[in-house]
Design a protein around this motif. Sequence first.
Motif, mmCIF file in Angstrom:
data_model
loop_
_atom_site.group_PDB
_atom_site.id
_atom_site.type_symbol
_atom_site.label_atom_id
_atom_site.label_comp_id
_atom_site.label_asym_id
_atom_site.label_seq_id
_atom_site.Cartn_x
_atom_site.Cartn_y
_atom_site.Cartn_z
ATOM 1 N N ASN A 67 -14.038 -39.187 -7.747
ATOM 2 C CA ASN A 67 -12.786 -39.882 -8.039
ATOM 3 C C ASN A 67 -11.930 -39.085 -9.025
ATOM 4 O O ASN A 67 -10.704 -39.025 -8.889
ATOM 5 C CB ASN A 67 -13.056 -41.280 -8.583
ATOM 6 N N HIS A 68 -12.560 -38.482 -10.011
ATOM 7 C CA HIS A 68 -11.828 -37.683 -10.992
ATOM 8 C C HIS A 68 -11.183 -36.472 -10.311
ATOM 9 O O HIS A 68 -9.992 -36.197 -10.517
ATOM 10 C CB HIS A 68 -12.778 -37.233 -12.108
ATOM 11 N N THR A 69 -11.945 -35.770 -9.506
ATOM 12 C CA THR A 69 -11.425 -34.592 -8.809
ATOM 13 C C THR A 69 -10.304 -34.975 -7.856
ATOM 14 O O THR A 69 -9.275 -34.287 -7.768
ATOM 15 C CB THR A 69 -12.554 -33.884 -8.042
ATOM 16 N N ARG A 70 -10.472 -36.075 -7.166
ATOM 17 C CA ARG A 70 -9.432 -36.554 -6.246
ATOM 18 C C ARG A 70 -8.156 -36.916 -7.005
ATOM 19 O O ARG A 70 -7.044 -36.604 -6.577
ATOM 20 C CB ARG A 70 -9.956 -37.765 -5.483
ATOM 21 N N GLY A 71 -8.324 -37.553 -8.156
ATOM 22 C CA GLY A 71 -7.170 -37.903 -8.983
ATOM 23 C C GLY A 71 -6.439 -36.674 -9.492
ATOM 24 O O GLY A 71 -5.199 -36.615 -9.473
ATOM 25 N N VAL A 72 -7.193 -35.678 -9.958
ATOM 26 C CA VAL A 72 -6.576 -34.445 -10.437
ATOM 27 C C VAL A 72 -5.851 -33.738 -9.283
ATOM 28 O O VAL A 72 -4.741 -33.218 -9.466
ATOM 29 C CB VAL A 72 -7.622 -33.524 -11.099
ATOM 30 N N ALA A 73 -6.437 -33.732 -8.105
ATOM 31 C CA ALA A 73 -5.784 -33.117 -6.942
ATOM 32 C C ALA A 73 -4.474 -33.827 -6.623
ATOM 33 O O ALA A 73 -3.478 -33.176 -6.285
ATOM 34 C CB ALA A 73 -6.717 -33.151 -5.731
ATOM 35 N N ARG A 74 -4.457 -35.146 -6.724
ATOM 36 C CA ARG A 74 -3.229 -35.913 -6.483
ATOM 37 C C ARG A 74 -2.154 -35.539 -7.506
ATOM 38 O O ARG A 74 -0.974 -35.388 -7.164
ATOM 39 C CB ARG A 74 -3.548 -37.405 -6.551
ATOM 40 N N ILE A 75 -2.555 -35.393 -8.757
ATOM 41 C CA ILE A 75 -1.615 -35.026 -9.819
ATOM 42 C C ILE A 75 -1.049 -33.627 -9.560
ATOM 43 O O ILE A 75 0.161 -33.407 -9.649
ATOM 44 C CB ILE A 75 -2.311 -35.089 -11.189
ATOM 45 N N VAL A 76 -1.923 -32.687 -9.228
ATOM 46 C CA VAL A 76 -1.488 -31.309 -8.969
ATOM 47 C C VAL A 76 -0.552 -31.267 -7.767
ATOM 48 O O VAL A 76 0.448 -30.542 -7.775
ATOM 49 C CB VAL A 76 -2.700 -30.375 -8.784
ATOM 50 N N ARG A 77 -0.841 -32.057 -6.745
ATOM 51 C CA ARG A 77 0.044 -32.109 -5.574
ATOM 52 C C ARG A 77 1.441 -32.600 -5.982
ATOM 53 O O ARG A 77 2.449 -32.040 -5.559
ATOM 54 C CB ARG A 77 -0.540 -33.022 -4.495
ATOM 55 N N THR A 78 1.489 -33.628 -6.816
ATOM 56 C CA THR A 78 2.780 -34.143 -7.278
ATOM 57 C C THR A 78 3.526 -33.087 -8.078
ATOM 58 O O THR A 78 4.725 -32.874 -7.878
ATOM 59 C CB THR A 78 2.583 -35.413 -8.128
ATOM 60 N N PHE A 79 2.820 -32.406 -9.007
ATOM 61 C CA PHE A 79 3.448 -31.333 -9.777
ATOM 62 C C PHE A 79 3.986 -30.244 -8.838
ATOM 63 O O PHE A 79 5.086 -29.731 -9.039
ATOM 64 C CB PHE A 79 2.458 -30.716 -10.759
ATOM 65 N N HIS A 80 3.208 -29.887 -7.838
ATOM 66 C CA HIS A 80 3.611 -28.834 -6.889
ATOM 67 C C HIS A 80 4.861 -29.250 -6.129
ATOM 68 O O HIS A 80 5.797 -28.456 -5.969
ATOM 69 C CB HIS A 80 2.455 -28.541 -5.929
ATOM 70 N N GLU A 81 4.905 -30.489 -5.654
ATOM 71 C CA GLU A 81 6.069 -30.976 -4.913
ATOM 72 C C GLU A 81 7.317 -30.978 -5.786
ATOM 73 O O GLU A 81 8.398 -30.563 -5.340
ATOM 74 C CB GLU A 81 5.807 -32.376 -4.376
ATOM 75 N N LEU A 82 7.170 -31.427 -7.032
ATOM 76 C CA LEU A 82 8.320 -31.480 -7.924
ATOM 77 C C LEU A 82 8.783 -30.074 -8.317
ATOM 78 O O LEU A 82 9.981 -29.815 -8.402
ATOM 79 C CB LEU A 82 7.994 -32.314 -9.162
ATOM 80 N N LEU A 83 7.838 -29.168 -8.529
ATOM 81 C CA LEU A 83 8.200 -27.799 -8.846
ATOM 82 C C LEU A 83 8.918 -27.145 -7.671
ATOM 83 O O LEU A 83 9.917 -26.437 -7.849
ATOM 84 C CB LEU A 83 6.959 -26.992 -9.224
ATOM 85 N N ALA A 84 8.442 -27.383 -6.454
ATOM 86 C CA ALA A 84 9.099 -26.837 -5.263
ATOM 87 C C ALA A 84 10.519 -27.380 -5.142
ATOM 88 O O ALA A 84 11.442 -26.638 -4.783
ATOM 89 C CB ALA A 84 8.287 -27.168 -4.018
ATOM 90 N N LEU A 85 10.710 -28.649 -5.454
ATOM 91 C CA LEU A 85 12.048 -29.238 -5.412
ATOM 92 C C LEU A 85 12.958 -28.587 -6.448
ATOM 93 O O LEU A 85 14.100 -28.224 -6.140
ATOM 94 C CB LEU A 85 11.963 -30.749 -5.657
ATOM 95 N N LEU A 86 12.454 -28.400 -7.653
ATOM 96 C CA LEU A 86 13.262 -27.760 -8.696
ATOM 97 C C LEU A 86 13.631 -26.327 -8.328
ATOM 98 O O LEU A 86 14.767 -25.901 -8.527
ATOM 99 C CB LEU A 86 12.507 -27.781 -10.029
ATOM 100 N N VAL A 87 12.690 -25.597 -7.775
ATOM 101 C CA VAL A 87 12.966 -24.215 -7.374
ATOM 102 C C VAL A 87 13.994 -24.184 -6.254
ATOM 103 O O VAL A 87 14.925 -23.360 -6.273
ATOM 104 C CB VAL A 87 11.664 -23.493 -6.957
ATOM 105 N N SER A 88 13.862 -25.068 -5.278
ATOM 106 C CA SER A 88 14.835 -25.079 -4.176
ATOM 107 C C SER A 88 16.230 -25.463 -4.678
ATOM 108 O O SER A 88 17.231 -24.888 -4.218
ATOM 109 C CB SER A 88 14.396 -26.026 -3.060
#
Length: 56
Positions: A27-48
Motif C-alpha cells: 500500500n505504501h509503494t502504491r501510494g508513493v507511485a500515485r504521488i509520483v505519477r501526479t507530480f509527473h503529470e503536473l510537471l509535464a503540464l508546466l513544461v508544455s
Amino acid sequence: MRLEHALEDWQQAVGTGPRDEPLGNWNHTRGVARIVRTFHELLALLVSLWLGITAR
C-alpha cells in the motif's frame, strides 16, 4: 488543488512510512507511485505551458 493534495500525501508517506500490516509495504509503494505519477503529470503540464510561451 491536485498539487496541494499530492504534497500532503507525500509528507504523510515520507513521514510515516509503511504501516505494520500484511499489505503495508504494498500500500505504501502504491501510494508513493500515485504521488509520483501526479507530480509527473503536473510537471509535464508546466513544461508544455512553458514551451508554448517560449515558442512564440
